[in-house]
Design a protein around this motif. Structure first.
Motif, PDB file in Angstrom:
ATOM      1  N   SER A 707       9.351   8.807  18.185  1.00  0.00           N
ATOM      2  CA  SER A 707       8.197   7.934  18.257  1.00  0.00           C
ATOM      3  C   SER A 707       7.952   7.820  19.418  1.00  0.00           C
ATOM      4  CB  SER A 707       8.450   7.145  17.316  1.00  0.00           C
ATOM      5  OG  SER A 707       7.201   5.904  17.287  1.00  0.00           O
ATOM      6  N   PRO A 708       6.371   7.433  19.744  1.00  0.00           N
ATOM      7  CA  PRO A 708       5.947   6.776  20.792  1.00  0.00           C
ATOM      8  C   PRO A 708       6.583   5.529  21.306  1.00  0.00           C
ATOM      9  CG  PRO A 708       4.046   7.418  19.498  1.00  0.00           C
ATOM     10  CD  PRO A 708       5.418   7.590  18.655  1.00  0.00           C
ATOM     11  N   PHE A 819       1.164  -5.963  17.663  1.00  0.00           N
ATOM     12  CA  PHE A 819       0.168  -6.571  16.864  1.00  0.00           C
ATOM     13  C   PHE A 819      -0.726  -5.703  15.843  1.00  0.00           C
ATOM     14  CE2 PHE A 819      -0.422  -9.848  20.691  1.00  0.00           C
ATOM     15  CZ  PHE A 819       0.805 -10.587  20.024  1.00  0.00           C
ATOM     16  N   GLY A 820      -0.270  -4.606  15.805  1.00  0.00           N
ATOM     17  CA  GLY A 820      -1.141  -3.583  14.848  1.00  0.00           C
ATOM     18  C   GLY A 820      -2.645  -3.565  15.029  1.00  0.00           C
ATOM     19  N   GLY A 843       7.205   3.125  12.254  1.00  0.00           N
ATOM     20  CA  GLY A 843       7.893   4.414  12.829  1.00  0.00           C
ATOM     21  C   GLY A 843       6.887   5.232  13.573  1.00  0.00           C
ATOM     22  N   ASP A 844       5.385   5.053  13.204  1.00  0.00           N
ATOM     23  CA  ASP A 844       4.268   5.955  13.986  1.00  0.00           C
ATOM     24  C   ASP A 844       3.638   5.269  15.023  1.00  0.00           C
ATOM     25  OD1 ASP A 844       5.267   8.101  12.360  1.00  0.00           O
ATOM     26  OD2 ASP A 844       3.984   7.485  10.884  1.00  0.00           O
ATOM     27  N   ASN A 845       3.165   3.833  14.532  1.00  0.00           N
ATOM     28  CA  ASN A 845       2.230   2.972  15.579  1.00  0.00           C
ATOM     29  C   ASN A 845       2.833   2.131  16.220  1.00  0.00           C
ATOM     30  OD1 ASN A 845       1.856   0.798  13.440  1.00  0.00           O
ATOM     31  ND2 ASN A 845       0.378   2.003  12.605  1.00  0.00           N
ATOM     32  N   GLY A 846       4.198   1.647  15.721  1.00  0.00           N
ATOM     33  CA  GLY A 846       4.843   0.514  16.532  1.00  0.00           C
ATOM     34  C   GLY A 846       4.530  -0.805  16.206  1.00  0.00           C
TER      35      GLY A 846
END
Length: 870
Positions: A707-708, A819-820, A843-846
């Motif tokens: 993931s990033p 913080f999404g 898992g994709d955007n943290g």
């Protein structure tokens, strides 16, 4: 030497007890196993939030940004009222496990911003809405949502719209060991004047109501701004409250009238201040200003942008609050800055901020944990006997357990109890700032009043007999090395002491978790909650058992950790050479089984990956081809042997050479014992070079694990290719879920089917560094897989570390991935630099998910930043 470092030395040598007072008050004491006296072990229902203000706790207290001594005799915490709430804000609100759509969850905005290891300075922030707190709305909306929907948070209710809230900063500074200054500053962030009541509250933990002959302590006041404190073992103390308009006194006793419908001797009760402040009742408090719970009552209307500051002082004497009060705070803040000045020169200021708050969260997460199993099982003389089910119920086999210590908690609201494998990771970060405390806690878990007589380490209070990954030896070795680097010499007595107890635990594992005696281990859920096709801690619905890739790999890693410790001890005492040989040989047997048992062991040649295998009665074993962390954990079993050490330990070397010569069947898989690596090192590992490359090709593939923001717990491959196992007419399924769990396994509040978890990522980084230590710069892999970019394993480890750290750091647009999508938290200057350290990450955007204050193992980011400077 810094002033804080001097305090640590005085505390470590027992010259001065700088750690006596600290943030050891829990964020939540209701809904815990300790306070549960129900027949069925329904802890959330037995003592819910609604009863917490009225029922005296038996085992421990809670509060907001509170303080207590190391045995929690005397407690302090502020309480608040905005003129609208139906109850005082004495404790943090959240949903019980059955109420949340993803399990228990705190529904408040609070932050731990600073702390030194001795708590000579501490700072926390609580954001208190000016509108009525939406208790009912939070409960009803979350209860109505499914597991596939997001959680409904406090910010979603609109109570922070137009900034109509108070920022309440709570600070502590120690003038001396027992002389504690307290400063509470409330700022109105809203557009209109707003009312705020602040009630700085002192109380004794109730130790006298249970029929065990404890003397009742006393708080009393004869002066307008002074509360006198008398406790038999704590001694006399005083609290000075500057310009205090009024005092309220009551008893820390259960309100039997509210909860059970009958009066209890006419005494005042624990919840009296709610009635006195909100409903104006003076008959519920003690007019003579004597009791076991007391508070000052400050009322004010704060203008927009304005602030109110309260100054208090807790000490054995009764010094007045004068001009020197703020000077002490200034001095302690400067000393804290000096202590944390080890951050690399020229490193980004934002990284220093994140690291400082990570240390703060870890240090604020210390909690006094009290649990005497014999008393809990038998009940108290002055109380009704516990239900008979208790004698054969939860934790009944742990009658020896006696907890009366300050321990590091995973999260003092969501997980206000120790968890053995969490604590191991906490200690790595803690050792950077307070190695003495880290060593003591690691050793404590191995003492006879914690460890079971059979050698098992207690897991966590919901099930002490559950099985966590065996990482305690790894943590002891790592803390030893961190301490050695800081102090200039190794603490051999510590290492030798824990080693003997760890051998008991190792033996427990071998005897209990290798069903067939084949060196392939089980272990149950092993901390990875819902990662498997089945609930791995329960009997399988298919019958049979699981041969676990992760369980076997953890044991191989355990062997290497014990080997490493034994070799270090052997440098001081040659008797440990034989013990080192034992762990070396055991590692060979486990590695051979992992790679060869039944033909290929747990390795799948076609997929180039390790899998669990389901072994059914009278049937061939079935590989369960879920690409998850269980197939990456074999990478943890790696270490190198330096030629200098082998020269200094001839007995061990002779045994090692004998095995290489006489047992090629076992040594062939040791990635290599015969081929020397960098600097003539020898490598001990489950994965040979070719298998290492194949596993890493999946791990570093962005369409699988990479993931990033780190390594996912489950391959993204399963998003379009769910794993389905059909056995006996039933279907069992695993899908890629990068955020919250859609299943109810283990309460559904943790998810290992896609998100990123710090502890397992940290171990992967460390393992890659060890592999590089052997293979050197000539061994390169594609990063990411298919990119055409080739990196050494050291560079891969550094890149993973960078990705993990950047979960919390501002990106080019000023946003923090953790913080999404929340605009207010991302952009508001009063929110955006207050960092939360979540349990796990999308898992994709943290985005942060799960427990929001898990600055237990997620505090490892501080260690990563220290190593890299980011």
């Amino acid at each position: 030497m810094s002033a804080e470092r001097s305090r640590l030395e005085e505390a470590g040598s027992r010259k001065r007890h700088w750690r006596r007072w600290g943030p050891y008050l829990s964020d939540r004491a209701w809904g815990t196993v300790r306070e549960d006296y129900s027949p069925g072990g329904t802890a959330w229902d037995f003592l819910p939030h609604d009863q917490a203000r009225s029922k005296a706790y038996r085992w421990g207290e809670d509060g907001i940004a509170g303080l207590c001594d190391n045995h929690q005799r005397l407690c302090f915490a502020p309480a608040f009222w905005n003129g609208r709430d139906p109850i005082l804000k004495e404790r943090l609100f959240g949903l019980a496990g059955p109420e949340g759509n993803h399990g228990e969850d705190v529904k408040e905005c609070y932050y731990y911003l600073d702390s030194t290891p001795t708590h000579s300075y501490m700072k926390a922030l609580y954001k208190y809405p000016q509108a009525e707190f939406p208790y009912q709305q939070l409960a009803e909306v979350n209860r109505s949502r499914s597991r596939t929907e997001p959680e409904f948070e406090l910010l979603d209710t609109g109570v922070f719209d137009e900034d109509r809230y108070f920022d309440i900063l709570v600070e502590y500074a120690k003038a001396d060991v027992d002389d504690i200054l307290i400063r509470i500053s409330a700022t109105n962030r809203g557009p209109d004047p707003a009312t705020l009541h602040i009630l700085p509250t002192l109380w004794f933990r109730n130790t006298w109501s249970w029929g065990r002959s404890e003397e009742r302590p006393m708080l009393y006041s004869h002066m307008p701004d002074l509360i006198e404190i008398r406790h038999g073992s704590l001694g006399p103390f005083h609290m000075r409250l500057e310009d205090c308009p009024a005092f309220l006194f009551t008893e820390n006793e259960t309100n039997t009238e509210r909860l059970y419908g009958h009066a209890s001797g006419g005494r005042c009760y624990k919840d009296a201040f709610h009635e006195a402040v909100i409903r104006g009742r003076r008959d519920v408090v003690l007019p003579e200003h004597r009791g076991s719970k007391a508070c000052g009552w400050y009322q004010s209307v704060i203008e927009p942008g304005g602030s109110q500051t309260l100054r208090l002082r807790l000490s054995p004497e009764a010094p007045f609050i004068d001009a020197g009060f703020d000077d002490i705070f200034t001095g302690r803040i400067q000393e804290a800055d000096q202590f944390y000045s080890f951050f690399p020169d020229g490193a980004p200021a934002d990284a220093a901020l994140v690291q400082r708050q990570a240390f703060a969260g870890l240090l604020w997460s210390k909690q006094y944990f009290h649990y005497v199993m014999e008393e809990w099982l038998e009940g108290d003389p002055a109380c009704p006997p516990p239900p008979p089910e208790r004698q054969k119920g939860r934790n009944s086999a742990w009658v020896h357990l006696y907890n009366d210590d300050v321990l590091s908690m995973p999260d003092k609201w969501e997980y206000p109890w120790f968890a053995a494998w969490d604590s191991a990771f906490h200690m790595i970060t803690l050792a950077v700032v307070d190695p003495d405390a880290a060593k003591k806690e690691l050793a404590l878990f191995l003492r006879e009043w914690y460890m079971h007589p059979n050698g098992q380490i207690p897991a966590y209070e919901w099930a002490f007999g559950d099985v966590n990954p065996p990482v305690h030896a790894w943590a002891c070795w790592r803390v030893y090395k961190i301490d050695r680097k800081l102090q200039g010499k190794g603490d051999i007595p510590f290492l030798e002491g824990v080693f003997h107890k760890l051998m008991l635990n190792f033996t427990w594992w071998v005897n209990r978790k290798d069903t067939s005696g084949s060196n392939i281990f089980e272990g149950g859920f092993l901390g990875l909650d819902n990662i498997g096709v089945f609930d791995r801690s329960a009997p399988l619905p298919t019958g049979g058992y699981i041969e676990q890739s992760d369980g076997t790999s953890w044991m191989a890693m355990y062997c290497l950790n014990m080997l490493r410790i034994a070799l270090e001890l052997a440098l001081y005492n040659p008797v440990y050479e034989d013990v080192a040989s034992k762990f070396f040989e055991h590692f060979l047997y486990i590695t051979s089984a992992m790679n060869h048992l039944g033909g290929t062991g747990l390795w799948d040649e076609a997929d180039g990956f390790f899998y669990d295998r389901l072994r059914l009665p009278n049937q061939p074993s079935i590989p369960m081809k879920v690409r998850s962390l269980v197939g990456l954990i074999p990478l943890y079993a790696v270490d190198t042997l330096d030629p200098d050490m082998l020269i200094r330990l001839p007995g061990f070397r002779r045994r090692l050479d004998w095995f290489i010569k006489n047992r090629p069947d076992l040594c062939a898989d040791l990635a290599s014992m015969t081929r020397r690596g960098q600097s003539e090192r020898r490598l001990l590992a489950i994965c040979q070079a070719n298998r290492l490359r194949r596993v890493l090709s999946r791990m570093l593939d962005e369409n699988e694990f990479l993931s990033p923001y780190g390594i996912r717990s489950l391959s993204r491959f399963h998003r379009g290719n769910p794993y389905v196992l059909r056995v006996n007419g039933n279907e069992h399924r695993v899908d890629y879920e990068p955020a919250e769990s859609s299943t109810g396994l283990f309460g559904g509040n943790s998810n290992w089917r896609g998100p990123i978890w710090f502890p397992v990522n940290y171990l992967l980084i460390e393992s890659l560094q060890k592999f590089h230590h052997y293979h050197g710069n000539d061994f390169k892999v594609e990063f990411p897989t298919g990119s055409g970019v080739w990196m050494t394993l050291e560079q891969v480890a550094a890149e993973l570390s960078r990705r993990l750290s950047h979960l919390f750091l501002r990106d080019e647009s000023g946003r923090r991935p953790v913080f999404g999508g929340s605009g207010k938290i991302q952009n508001d200057p009063h929110f955006r630099d207050n960092v939360l350290f979540y349990e796990y990450f999308h898992g994709d955007n943290g985005a942060g998910i799960g427990a929001s204050h898990q600055t237990g193992w997620t505090s490892l980011v501080a260690k990563l930043i220290q190593q890299s400077g980011v």
